[in-house]
Design an enzyme around this catalytic site. Structure first.
Site, PDB file in Angstrom:
ATOM      1  N   GLY A  22     -10.715  19.338  29.264  1.00  0.00           N
ATOM      2  CA  GLY A  22     -11.177  19.322  30.650  1.00  0.00           C
ATOM      3  C   GLY A  22     -12.402  20.190  30.811  1.00  0.00           C
ATOM      4  N   LYS A  40       0.834  17.186  30.975  1.00  0.00           N
ATOM      5  CA  LYS A  40       0.468  16.969  32.383  1.00  0.00           C
ATOM      6  C   LYS A  40      -0.831  16.170  32.448  1.00  0.00           C
ATOM      7  CE  LYS A  40      -1.987  19.094  35.608  1.00  0.00           C
ATOM      8  NZ  LYS A  40      -2.426  17.934  36.401  1.00  0.00           N
ATOM      9  N   GLY A  53     -10.756  25.645  31.233  1.00  0.00           N
ATOM     10  CA  GLY A  53     -10.469  26.097  29.860  1.00  0.00           C
ATOM     11  C   GLY A  53     -10.490  27.619  29.775  1.00  0.00           C
ATOM     12  N   GLU A  97     -23.411  20.059  33.139  1.00  0.00           N
ATOM     13  CA  GLU A  97     -22.718  18.814  32.815  1.00  0.00           C
ATOM     14  C   GLU A  97     -22.557  18.014  34.115  1.00  0.00           C
ATOM     15  OE1 GLU A  97     -18.474  18.932  31.735  1.00  0.00           O
ATOM     16  OE2 GLU A  97     -18.966  17.569  30.098  1.00  0.00           O
ATOM     17  N   THR A 113     -14.955  23.402  31.362  1.00  0.00           N
ATOM     18  CA  THR A 113     -15.066  24.727  30.746  1.00  0.00           C
ATOM     19  C   THR A 113     -14.452  25.778  31.673  1.00  0.00           C
ATOM     20  OG1 THR A 113     -17.019  24.041  29.536  1.00  0.00           O
ATOM     21  CG2 THR A 113     -16.724  26.407  29.829  1.00  0.00           C
ATOM     22  N   ALA A 114     -14.632  25.598  32.983  1.00  0.00           N
ATOM     23  CA  ALA A 114     -14.107  26.592  33.929  1.00  0.00           C
ATOM     24  C   ALA A 114     -12.585  26.701  33.800  1.00  0.00           C
ATOM     25  CB  ALA A 114     -14.485  26.194  35.351  1.00  0.00           C
TER      26      ALA A 114
HETATM   27  P1  NDP Z   1     -10.446  19.963  35.366  1.00  0.00           P
HETATM   28  O1  NDP Z   1     -10.791  20.749  34.165  1.00  0.00           O
HETATM   29  O2  NDP Z   1     -10.129  20.687  36.635  1.00  0.00           O
HETATM   30  O3  NDP Z   1      -9.164  19.014  35.076  1.00  0.00           O
HETATM   31  C1  NDP Z   1      -8.641  18.713  33.813  1.00  0.00           C
HETATM   32  C2  NDP Z   1      -7.126  18.880  33.812  1.00  0.00           C
HETATM   33  O4  NDP Z   1      -6.789  20.246  34.045  1.00  0.00           O
HETATM   34  C3  NDP Z   1      -6.410  18.094  34.907  1.00  0.00           C
HETATM   35  O5  NDP Z   1      -5.143  17.691  34.432  1.00  0.00           O
HETATM   36  C4  NDP Z   1      -6.233  19.145  35.994  1.00  0.00           C
HETATM   37  O6  NDP Z   1      -5.201  18.852  36.904  1.00  0.00           O
HETATM   38  C5  NDP Z   1      -5.899  20.368  35.164  1.00  0.00           C
HETATM   39  N1  NDP Z   1      -6.160  21.629  35.809  1.00  0.00           N
HETATM   40  C6  NDP Z   1      -6.963  21.910  36.857  1.00  0.00           C
HETATM   41  N2  NDP Z   1      -6.942  23.222  37.148  1.00  0.00           N
HETATM   42  C7  NDP Z   1      -6.092  23.791  36.267  1.00  0.00           C
HETATM   43  C8  NDP Z   1      -5.648  25.132  36.058  1.00  0.00           C
HETATM   44  N3  NDP Z   1      -6.092  26.142  36.789  1.00  0.00           N
HETATM   45  N4  NDP Z   1      -4.785  25.362  35.055  1.00  0.00           N
HETATM   46  C9  NDP Z   1      -4.333  24.361  34.277  1.00  0.00           C
HETATM   47  N5  NDP Z   1      -4.713  23.080  34.444  1.00  0.00           N
HETATM   48  C10 NDP Z   1      -5.586  22.794  35.414  1.00  0.00           C
HETATM   49  O7  NDP Z   1     -11.585  18.933  35.617  1.00  0.00           O
HETATM   50  P2  NDP Z   1     -12.022  18.294  37.025  1.00  0.00           P
HETATM   51  O8  NDP Z   1     -11.142  17.165  37.254  1.00  0.00           O
HETATM   52  O9  NDP Z   1     -12.041  19.289  38.125  1.00  0.00           O
HETATM   53  O10 NDP Z   1     -13.522  17.907  36.720  1.00  0.00           O
HETATM   54  C11 NDP Z   1     -14.549  18.875  36.986  1.00  0.00           C
HETATM   55  C12 NDP Z   1     -15.598  18.812  35.939  1.00  0.00           C
HETATM   56  O11 NDP Z   1     -15.040  19.125  34.678  1.00  0.00           O
HETATM   57  C13 NDP Z   1     -16.212  17.430  35.748  1.00  0.00           C
HETATM   58  O12 NDP Z   1     -17.207  17.197  36.664  1.00  0.00           O
HETATM   59  C14 NDP Z   1     -16.703  17.512  34.342  1.00  0.00           C
HETATM   60  O13 NDP Z   1     -17.959  18.131  34.320  1.00  0.00           O
HETATM   61  C15 NDP Z   1     -15.695  18.415  33.666  1.00  0.00           C
HETATM   62  N6  NDP Z   1     -14.688  17.641  32.899  1.00  0.00           N
HETATM   63  C16 NDP Z   1     -14.792  17.621  31.565  1.00  0.00           C
HETATM   64  C17 NDP Z   1     -13.907  16.874  30.825  1.00  0.00           C
HETATM   65  C18 NDP Z   1     -13.999  16.798  29.358  1.00  0.00           C
HETATM   66  O14 NDP Z   1     -13.440  15.881  28.767  1.00  0.00           O
HETATM   67  N7  NDP Z   1     -14.646  17.714  28.708  1.00  0.00           N
HETATM   68  C19 NDP Z   1     -12.851  16.083  31.463  1.00  0.00           C
HETATM   69  C20 NDP Z   1     -12.788  16.220  32.897  1.00  0.00           C
HETATM   70  C21 NDP Z   1     -13.697  16.961  33.559  1.00  0.00           C
HETATM   71  P3  NDP Z   1      -5.538  18.091  38.275  1.00  0.00           P
HETATM   72  O15 NDP Z   1      -6.114  16.781  37.903  1.00  0.00           O
HETATM   73  O16 NDP Z   1      -4.220  17.990  38.901  1.00  0.00           O
HETATM   74  O17 NDP Z   1      -6.501  18.978  39.021  1.00  0.00           O
END
Ligand code: NDP
Length: 515
Positions: free
Chosen positions: A270, A218, A275, A423, A272-273
């Site tokens: 993605g 996804k 994760g 972050e 930490t929250a």
């Molecule tokens: P998320 O962790 O929410 O998104 C990453 C992926 O997880 C997306 O595909 C998202 O889908 C999906 N996702 C969201 N919620 C859930 C859930 N409950 N269960 C399973 N999958 C889920 O990152 P954000 O886009 O909200 O970014 C927020 C913050 O996260 C950023 O500001 C940054 O600090 C951090 N981040 C860190 C990353 C890294 O590489 N370490 C990458 C991205 C963000 P969808 O897009 O449909 O919401």
């Protein structure tokens, strides 16, 4: 540089049309607070190579299918805020269909293929990615906002490199782990973020397929297009149906996917929250899990470092990909004795950074990926100012629409400030000084994260000493943000667990049994 609007010698008065850059001393002799008066003629990459369809379905069992309830969502171009396409919004029933397709392919076709046959498909995918690299790069920049020079020179070549690399392992599993038999885990559920959409797809899919697994992936909702173009590439490569399935939809669909009872392995990159939610969601289900989460890396510059080289490394560390990088060097730790000189050089360098159209080949910093991310960056920068840090932003002009943010440098930052702890995931650097190596180590490790770090010094012995004591999964010395498929990548503490890349990245998709 295409054109120089005004010829200005160092020290000469700068024309009134040149905007002020915030009152910083400028060691190039341009005078207090003056930007370098260069203008670049537009050098846009053509969009012609890409055909963006009006609608995209899910890629399940080798077919393009609508979601079971027919719902869609819109993906937009973050540099213009204009809609690009309607994307199918998967339902839980679609997740189930995709996992079934993956299971069937794993047990009936892919899982039965000898490694050398799987390798042929992976080599073919790598070749096709290279052949279609311009198409992928342009689409990636349009959908994500990253500069074309980065999607063209970093994202797409590295994505292809991952397929080349893991293709090489597919027929060598019997030798990779001496004394053990390596077996695929089964069906992998993979959820990826928006900052490196195609590259994260490659990091996930290449080792999974090489090891004999099938996948349901996804992508993030703001960047689905290159994953859907990859679906087209899978068809072109004649990959057996169901080996790769791509479903699009919101976070809750990601959760439905990872918690699906017939999934054997979960890989997530993605925040930490999220994760943490995933780890809780699948607890007790017996699934293998790798989490690659956030970071707050220290980029440490000692007084014996090659300063001009360090400045380039700092810029690359935090302004690459608009700072939307999990391993970004977002905390600059600089030895007190050279702090003033380094900051002056850095400000000079920042005044040359070009922010703008992601498809312009001259652009260094493109668009922030979404309105939500721009709001988050804006909020944290305001918090930095309110808490007492000193803000510096070069006087670059931002486009009138789209999600753009000036490269930002904070000095006088205390470790307790939010900009030093959280972050930001944007082009924002927080500077902290130190006097001794001990103090640098303590400050660098003073974070809940542990993904990456950088060390700039002339002394090899100091590098070795520091590397041992940094609590970070990746430590770069006299460079930053260098990636290679052969090199494992991953974090400690709240940056997650498990490794991607290299042999450990392959092992994460295998069950090792005694011979
Ligand atoms: P998320 O962790 O929410 O998104 C990453 C992926 O997880 C997306 O595909 C998202 O889908 C999906 N996702 C969201 N919620 C859930 C859930 N409950 N269960 C399973 N999958 C889920 O990152 P954000 O886009 O909200 O970014 C927020 C913050 O996260 C950023 O500001 C940054 O600090 C951090 N981040 C860190 C990353 C890294 O590489 N370490 C990458 C991205 C963000 P969808 O897009 O449909 O919401």
């Amino acid at each position: 540089m295409a054109a120089m609007a005004t010829e200005t010698k160092p020290g000469a008065a700068v024309p009134a049309t040149v905007p002020k850059n915030g009152g910083a001393p400028n060691s190039w002799g341009l005078g207090d607070g003056q930007a370098i008066p260069w203008e670049y003629a537009p050098a846009p990459e053509s969009r012609e190579i890409v055909t963006i369809r009006e609608r995209y379905g899910l890629f399940v069992g080798g077919k393009d299918v609508a979601s079971s309830d027919g719902l869609t969502f819109t993906t937009i171009d973050p540099s213009t805020e204009e809609p690009l396409a309607e994307i199918a919004r998967a339902t839980e029933a679609d997740v189930d269909t995709a996992v079934r397709a993956a299971r069937q392919a794993q047990s009936k076709s892919w899982g039965k293929l000898p490694g050398r046959e799987r390798a042929k498909y992976l080599f073919r995918i790598a070749r096709l990615l290279q052949e279609r690299s311009r198409e992928f790069a342009v689409l990636e920049s349009i959908d994500s906002g990253k500069p074309i020079k980065e999607s063209r020179d970093v994202d797409v070549p590295l994505a292809a490199a991952h397929f080349w690399y893991y293709a090489g392992w597919a027929d060598k599993l019997d030798y990779a782990f001496p004394g053990r038999v390596a077996k695929p885990l089964g069906v992998a559920a993979q959820v990826i973020p928006w900052n490196f959409p195609l590259l994260m797809l490659a990091w996930k899919i290449a080792p999974a397929l090489a090891a004999g697994n099938t996948v349901v992936l996804k992508p993030a909702s703001t960047t689905p297009l290159t994953a859907l173009l990859f679906a087209d590439l899978c068809r072109q490569a004649d990959l057996p149906p169901g080996v790769v399935n791509i479903i699009t939809g919101p976070g809750e669909i990601g959760m439905a996917l990872v918690t699906h009872p017939d999934v054997d392995k979960v890989a997530f990159t993605g925040s930490t929250a999220v994760g943490r939610k995933i780890a809780q969601g699948i607890a007790g289900q017996g699934k293998a899990l790798t989490l690659e989460l956030g970071g707050k890396a220290a980029n440490i510059v000692f007084d014996d470092a090659p300063l001009d080289q360090a400045v380039e490394g700092i810029v690359n560390g935090i302004y690459f990909n608009q700072g939307e990088v999990c391993c970004a060097g977002s905390r600059l730790l600089v030895q007190e004795s050279i702090a003033d000189l380094l900051i002056a050089k850095l400000k000079d360098r920042l005044s040359t950074i070009r922010v703008g159209d992601p498809l312009d080949k001259n652009t260094d910093v493109g668009a922030i990926n979404s309105r939500a991310q721009l709001d988050k960056i804006t909020e944290l920068v305001a918090a930095g100012v309110a808490e007492g840090a000193e803000l510096y932003q070069p006087a670059c002009e931002l486009p009138g629409r789209g999600f753009f943010f000036r490269p930002t440098l904070f000095t006088n930052v205390a470790q307790s400030y939010r900009i030093a702890r959280e972050e930001i995931f944007g082009p924002v650097l927080s500077t902290i000084t130190f006097r001794t190596p001990e103090e640098a180590i303590e400050k660098a490790n003073n974070t809940p994260y542990g993904l990456s770090a950088g060390i700039w010094t002339d002394k090899g012995s100091r590098i070795l000493m520091m590397v041992k004591r940094m609590k970070a999964g990746v430590v770069w010395a006299n460079t930053f943000n260098k990636f290679d498929p052969t090199s494992p990548f991953g974090g400690y503490k709240e940056s997650g667990y498990g490794r991607e890349g290299g042999l450990p990245g392959l092992q994460a998709y295998l069950r090792l049994e005694d011979r």
